[in-house]
Design an enzyme around this catalytic site. Structure first.
Site, PDB file in Angstrom:
ATOM      1  NE  ARG A 136      -3.503   0.146   2.693  1.00  0.00           N
ATOM      2  CZ  ARG A 136      -4.058  -0.797   3.417  1.00  0.00           C
ATOM      3  NH1 ARG A 136      -3.433  -0.592   4.748  1.00  0.00           N
ATOM      4  NH2 ARG A 136      -4.816  -1.670   3.281  1.00  0.00           N
ATOM      5  NE  ARG A 255      -7.931  -1.364  15.349  1.00  0.00           N
ATOM      6  CZ  ARG A 255      -8.116  -1.605  14.133  1.00  0.00           C
ATOM      7  NH1 ARG A 255      -7.284  -1.310  13.002  1.00  0.00           N
ATOM      8  NH2 ARG A 255      -9.227  -2.405  13.899  1.00  0.00           N
ATOM      9  CE  LYS A 256      -8.892   1.140   9.830  1.00  0.00           C
ATOM     10  NZ  LYS A 256      -9.114   0.428   8.541  1.00  0.00           N
ATOM     11  N   GLY A 521     -16.339  -7.536   1.278  1.00  0.00           N
ATOM     12  CA  GLY A 521     -16.655  -9.089   1.427  1.00  0.00           C
ATOM     13  C   GLY A 521     -16.652  -9.571   2.994  1.00  0.00           C
ATOM     14  CB  CYS A 526     -12.376  -2.559   3.306  1.00  0.00           C
ATOM     15  SG  CYS A 526     -11.397  -3.215   4.605  1.00  0.00           S
ATOM     16  N   GLY A 527     -15.215  -1.960   1.754  1.00  0.00           N
ATOM     17  CA  GLY A 527     -15.815  -1.404   0.857  1.00  0.00           C
ATOM     18  C   GLY A 527     -17.109  -0.187   1.143  1.00  0.00           C
TER      19      GLY A 527
END
Length: 619
Positions: A136, A255-256, A521, A526-527
């Site tokens: 990424r 965390r992110k 998914g 994430c989508g």
């Protein structure tokens, strides 16, 4: 490295900031630091990476955070055992040994392979493609050029058509697929030579800076976000002492962390689903353009939260934007949860404080930097009617004689050839510049009006190409996560289904406006299915097996309806339907019904010529 410490001190004094000084833990200054763990066993961790002389990420966090991390989740313990940013050097050493035949990827330490290499931006796809990684990048404001696009193609070409692909993400970002450890140094060096990086783009890092895709070319732009996205990207991933990529100050977050900066009322950046969202708004008294601040938006397997107003406004200048972000990041880094990763997002910390007290803490932190940055109360936003504009297709720019051309990239997936085709188009028509959007598409800016017809006739945009300038309202607004092809968390394959189902729906119904259909998914979303008009999330389903007469488990999905983006953003948190089999003969009729009942779709009129073609098998 004595010089590193001295330079860091001079930098702190010059800026009037304590921001880059590593935390004093128990007053110790040795290369190994200790913090009390209960009353007996000490917690030791490296203060510096002896190979580089750089401070470790852990050296910046206070003793209480170190203690919480020592009792925290396995990832926290792995970061204490060996600093995450050590991977920025490890990847070169591993690659050299693999190339020399001294080791294989299977012999890489497990915590490095599946955890620490993520700080390089490398995510091991061990369940789907063992030994190969997603890499990424960081693409602030989603702006790339033709040379970079060709480089991406060159990087993945050796891995074959199935594994060696390039993805545009929902954060205006690029992901390279199929990468092997032995190839990583050449890719990293090539990125750095092109003023890009993959460092600190994954795991517990600040992710790609999302901005206004029409920055600088929009006649309704309120703020040009490019400078701010670049400045914040440097804040979190550029070491201000060595001026190399990899900033240890933010090398050990809990965390992110996501940041989005909107440049217009369209809110193409989706500020409502980011940890920090900067929403452009003029000051009611002075007219000075600035940002209202919203905080805490995120999506995860356990919770999906829409950002909340922080009652803060800052002027739209570089110092204010960087300082506010830095202050919030410092509080988040040092005080957020280190045990339960599901509660280690900013929203939980804001709720723990309460909005008003968190605001006071941020202002206190900003004032401690003594940079002259002033935070005011949130300013009133415009109530004039506004309709969010489309990004696909041909549209006039604010510059006379120039237009922007939005091009569909189905589900954001690009082959090597398509990357090169886009690069060629950019060189020929947009001065080599390419803009990425959170809808996983691209924009060619600054195309001369006199060359639009020529551009639209290019083979790369022709009938045999997946790339389209004027797709249908459904095809052109389909978004998808990675899916089971590469992601071990995904319950279903998404990208191929998303592209196929969109085409079928275009054939079956007509809609009078864009309908955004998002695929994800798994519940990590994430989508981003909750922001979609229609969201499809992988899940369990059962279907009658005609041979056995029994209900059998099959790939399936949940369907969410009613998410909104823009000024009137809204998250659809509960599925309308669950347990729908993924097979198109089951899913497509369900979607057609929803399109008709919720979005006014009507059956597509089929021309007699097309009916005849179907009858004779020519369609």
């Amino acid at each position: 490295m004595v010089g590193y410490k001295a330079t860091a001190l001079l930098l702190a004094l010059a800026t009037g900031s304590h921001a880059f000084a590593p935390a004093a833990v128990g007053g110790q200054s040795a290369s190994q630091l200790s913090a009390a763990k209960g009353a007996t066993e000490p917690i030791t961790f490296a203060k510096t990476d002896e190979r580089t002389g750089k401070p470790t990420g852990t050296s910046f966090i206070p003793a209480d955070a170190v203690e919480r991390a020592s009792k925290g989740n396995p990832i926290e313990k792995a970061k204490l055992q060996k600093d995450g940013l050590s991977a920025l050097v490890d990847v070169y050493e591993y690659a050299a040994k693999i190339r020399a035949g001294e080791m294989t990827w299977e012999e890489v330490e497990k915590a490095d392979l599946n955890t620490r290499l993520k700080f390089v931006g490398m995510l091991h796809r061990d369940k789907r493609t063992p030994g190969q990684f997603l890499m990424r990048l960081k693409v602030p404001n989603g702006i790339v050029n033709a040379d970079q696009m060709r480089f991406y193609a060159d990087c993945v070409e050796k891995y074959g058509e199935d594994k060696g692909v390039v993805d545009i993400t929902t954060r205006q970002n690029i992901q390279l697929r199929g990468v092997k450890i032995e190839d990583a140094p050449d890719i990293i060096d090539g990125l750095h030579a092109r003023n890009q990086t993959s460092f600190q783009s994954a795991l517990d890092s600040v992710r790609n800076m999302v901005g206004h895709p029409l920055a600088g070319i929009d006649d309704q732009e309120m703020v040009d976000t490019r400078e701010f996205c670049n400045a914040l990207n440097d804040l979190v991933s550029l070491d201000p002492v060595t001026e190399t990529r990899g900033n240890p100050m933010w090398g050990n977050l809990p965390r992110k962390f996501n940041v989005a900066i909107s440049g217009s009322r369209d809110d193409y950046a989706h500020t409502h689903i980011n940890d920090i969202g900067l929403v452009p708004c003029a000051h009611k008294d002075t007219g000075v353009m600035g940002f209202n601040v919203v905080l805490g938006g995120y999506m995860s397997i356990k919770r999906v939260a829409e950002s909340i107003p922080a009652d803060m406004w800052i002027p739209a200048d570089r110092e204010s934007v960087v300082t506010l972000t830095e202050a919030i990041l410092r509080i988040f880094r040092d005080e957020s949860e280190r045990k339960d990763r599901q509660k280690a997002r900013l929203m939980w910390l804001v709720e723990k404080y309460g909005v008003e007290d968190f605001k006071k803490e941020v202002i206190k932190e900003i004032n401690s930097y003594d940079r002259g940055v002033k935070v005011e109360d949130a300013q009133p936003t415009s109530t004039e009617p506004f309709e969010r504009r489309e990004l696909l297709g041909v549209h006039k720019q604010k510059q006379k004689g120039l237009s922007r051309v939005g091009i569909l990239v189905p589900t954001g997936r690009l082959s090597v050839k398509e990357c090169r085709d886009i690069a060629d188009l950019a060189d020929a028509y947009s001065g080599g510049e390419i803009r990425l959007t959170v809808e996983q598409n691209i924009i060619l800016p600054n195309v001369e009006d006199g060359k639009i017809k020529e551009l639209l006739k290019e083979d790369a945009l022709g009938k045999k190409s997946r790339l389209e300038v004027n797709p249908g309202f459904i095809e052109g607004n389909t978004v998808s996560c990675t899916g089971a092809q590469f992601c071990g968390l995904a319950l279903i394959e998404t990208k191929s289904h998303a592209e196929s189902v969109a085409k079928k729906l275009e054939d079956l119904v007509t809609v009078d406006r864009p309908i955004r259909i998002h695929w994800t998914g798994c519940p990590n979303s994430c989508g981003q299915v909750q922001v979609a008009d229609i969201g499809i999330m992988g899940g369990p389903a059962r279907k009658l097996n005609e041979e056995t007469g029994k209900m059998m488990a099959v790939p399936g999905c949940k369907i969410f309806v009613g998410g909104r983006i823009g000024e009137d953003a809204h998250l659809a948190l509960d599925p309308l339907k669950s347990g729908i089999p993924l097979a198109e003969e089951d899913l497509v009729p369900e979607l057609v019904e929803i399109l008709k009942s919720e979005f006014g779709a009507v059956d597509k009129k089929v021309r007699k010529r097309d009916k005849l073609k179907k009858l004779v098998g020519l369609s």
